[in-house]
Design an enzyme around this catalytic site. Structure first.
Site, short mmCIF file in Angstrom:
data_model
loop_
_atom_site.label_atom_id
_atom_site.label_comp_id
_atom_site.label_asym_id
_atom_site.label_seq_id
_atom_site.Cartn_x
_atom_site.Cartn_y
_atom_site.Cartn_z
N HIS A 18 27.39 45.81 37.58
CA HIS A 18 28.79 46.20 37.85
C HIS A 18 29.75 45.11 37.39
O HIS A 18 30.70 45.39 36.64
CB HIS A 18 28.95 46.45 39.35
CG HIS A 18 30.32 46.89 39.75
ND1 HIS A 18 30.66 48.21 39.91
CD2 HIS A 18 31.46 46.19 40.01
CE1 HIS A 18 31.93 48.31 40.25
NE2 HIS A 18 32.45 47.08 40.32
N GLU A 19 29.50 43.88 37.82
CA GLU A 19 30.41 42.79 37.47
C GLU A 19 30.31 42.44 35.99
O GLU A 19 31.29 42.00 35.38
CB GLU A 19 30.11 41.56 38.34
CG GLU A 19 30.27 41.78 39.84
CD GLU A 19 31.66 42.28 40.22
OE1 GLU A 19 32.63 42.03 39.47
OE2 GLU A 19 31.78 42.94 41.27
N HIS A 22 32.82 44.49 34.16
CA HIS A 22 34.16 43.90 34.25
C HIS A 22 34.30 42.71 33.30
O HIS A 22 35.30 42.57 32.59
CB HIS A 22 34.43 43.42 35.68
CG HIS A 22 34.63 44.52 36.68
ND1 HIS A 22 35.45 45.61 36.46
CD2 HIS A 22 34.10 44.70 37.93
CE1 HIS A 22 35.44 46.40 37.52
NE2 HIS A 22 34.62 45.88 38.41
#
Length: 419
Positions: A18-19, A22
């Site tokens: 997920h990160e 980003h």
């Protein structure tokens, strides 16, 4: 212990992916990413590569990418401050020593009159042994040094807020998107390892206590007809069996080119829809097919997504209550059950959690990616950004409410599983 390790690995993977989404899209947009963190709380391990510090923190309950401009700068330099300056070969300031200047004997101490670290990148002030004001250019990658810890400055064009609405939206959306990508990849590998069901009336594995194995059926047998009705696909065969619990059925079987008949009475079983179904204890034949596995990854991810949206809809309409939600304790308990079923089932569970994390983060709630995307959408409609302080307050309140919800759900988990 195995469950604990499974939880750490699963959550670590979900948060990392997920990160990472980003981080990748933020860097592609030119945003300065100060830190990439897995977990919250005190640092356990860290290292720096290029502009970003990569850390693992004590509490494995999430993660974050700290992008320049999202929060106020932790260090501010005001007129009257005395700081030390170190210069690079081009003659530009590349280090601003905030304190402990005595440890940097070669630095030039300046009493700041004016400083711009965002747009024009300069510092003006008074230096001993020099008359009047002096001005020095600051390198765009210069660093603060506070308590001997360096931190890169963030010029305006490297900050999150300076990027276009599309770039900011992609940087936010990339996290949940990567969770969906991870689910597709996991389910593709699952389908490859487990094999894809063949849509023919062929016997694959048999249960040890089923009527099929007791009647002499073997893996590879083809079911030609049931009660004289020809069956060509697995669905045609199972529909007859499921609709005939406790009814004797005559099966025509083909094995090695020869045909014979077997009578079997399907056993009762309660299906997912709470309806009684008939079963004989056989599984479909499987095959390994790359394209089929990839298609399975996409279709199964879509089905999981629809199921989660359906559950969220039931929560909104009151058909589900908070008692139906699971927090960290509940997920730990479910993972314990899933891990006992084997690695392949654990893969499916990881994919479900990944889809769930992606969807939850896309909900238009403050403090979540979806809430921040909503603010960008409002900015696009009204033609100007919302006051950062007001937006920050909304996200802070939203985060506090989410933490409260987490505490309530966790308490429910403890009541269900331990009391």
């Amino acid at each position: 212990m195995n469950t604990f390790l499974s939880i750490i690995v699963i959550f670590g993977l979900l948060v990392f992916i997920h990160e990472l989404g980003h981080l990748i899209f933020a860097k592609r947009a030119g945003i300065l990413c100060r830190e990439f963190a897995i977990g919250f709380g005190p640092k356990i391990f860290s290292f720096k590569k290029a502009e970003t510090v990569y850390t693992i923190r004590l509490l494995p309950l999430g993660g974050f990418v700290r992008m320049a401009g999202e929060d106020p700068e932790m260090i501010t330099i005001k007129p009257g401050y005395e700081i030390g300056l170190l210069f690079n070969r081009a003659g530009k300031v590349d280090k601003l020593i905030i304190n402990n200047k005595s440890k940097h004997s070669d630095c030039k101490v300046i009493q700041v009159e004016k400083i711009d670290l965002e747009k024009d990148l300069f510092v003006t002030g008074y230096v001993a042994d020099e008359e009047g004001l002096v001005t020095y250019a600051i390198d765009e990658k210069a660093e603060y040094v506070h308590d001997e810890v360096p931190m890169q400055i963030a010029p305006l064009d490297r900050q999150f807020g300076s990027k276009t609405k599309l770039q900011r939206a992609l940087a936010l959306f990339a996290g949940p998107m990567m969770n969906f990508v991870l689910a597709i990849v996991i389910l593709t590998f699952y389908a490859w390892f487990a094999g894809m069901p063949v849509d023919e009336a062929l016997v694959g594995d048999l249960t040890d206590d089923g009527v099929a194995i007791q009647s002499g059926l073997e893996s590879g047998d083809r079911i030609v007809s049931i009660e004289g009705q020809q069956v060509a696909t697995w669905e045609e065969m199972t529909s007859i069996i499921q609709s005939s619990p406790n009814e004797p059925l005559l099966f025509e079987i083909q094995r090695d080119g020869e045909r014979f008949e077997v009578s079997m009475t399907p056993q009762e079983r309660v299906g997912p829809d709470e309806q009684v179904q008939g079963v004989v204890g056989i599984f479909p034949m499987t095959e390994k097919n790359v394209l089929g596995a990839v298609a399975f990854g996409f279709t199964q991810t879509y089905e999981f997504t629809m199921l989660i949206f359906e559950a969220l809809g039931m929560l909104v309409t009151g058909q589900f209550t908070l008692d139906h939600l699971a927090g960290p304790v509940g997920i730990y308990s479910y993972t314990d059950e899933v891990a006992a079923m084997g690695f392949l089932v654990l893969m499916q569970w990881t994919a479900i959690l990944s889809v769930n994390l992606g969807i939850i983060n896309l909900l238009p709630l403050p403090a979540l990616d979806g809430g921040r995307l909503l603010f960008i959408g409002v900015e696009a409609v009204r033609g100007k950004p919302i006051d950062p302080q007001k937006e920050g307050l909304v996200h802070f309140i939203g985060f506090a409410l989410l933490m409260l919800l987490m505490l309530v759900v966790t308490w429910n988990d403890i009541n269900k599983f331990f009391l």
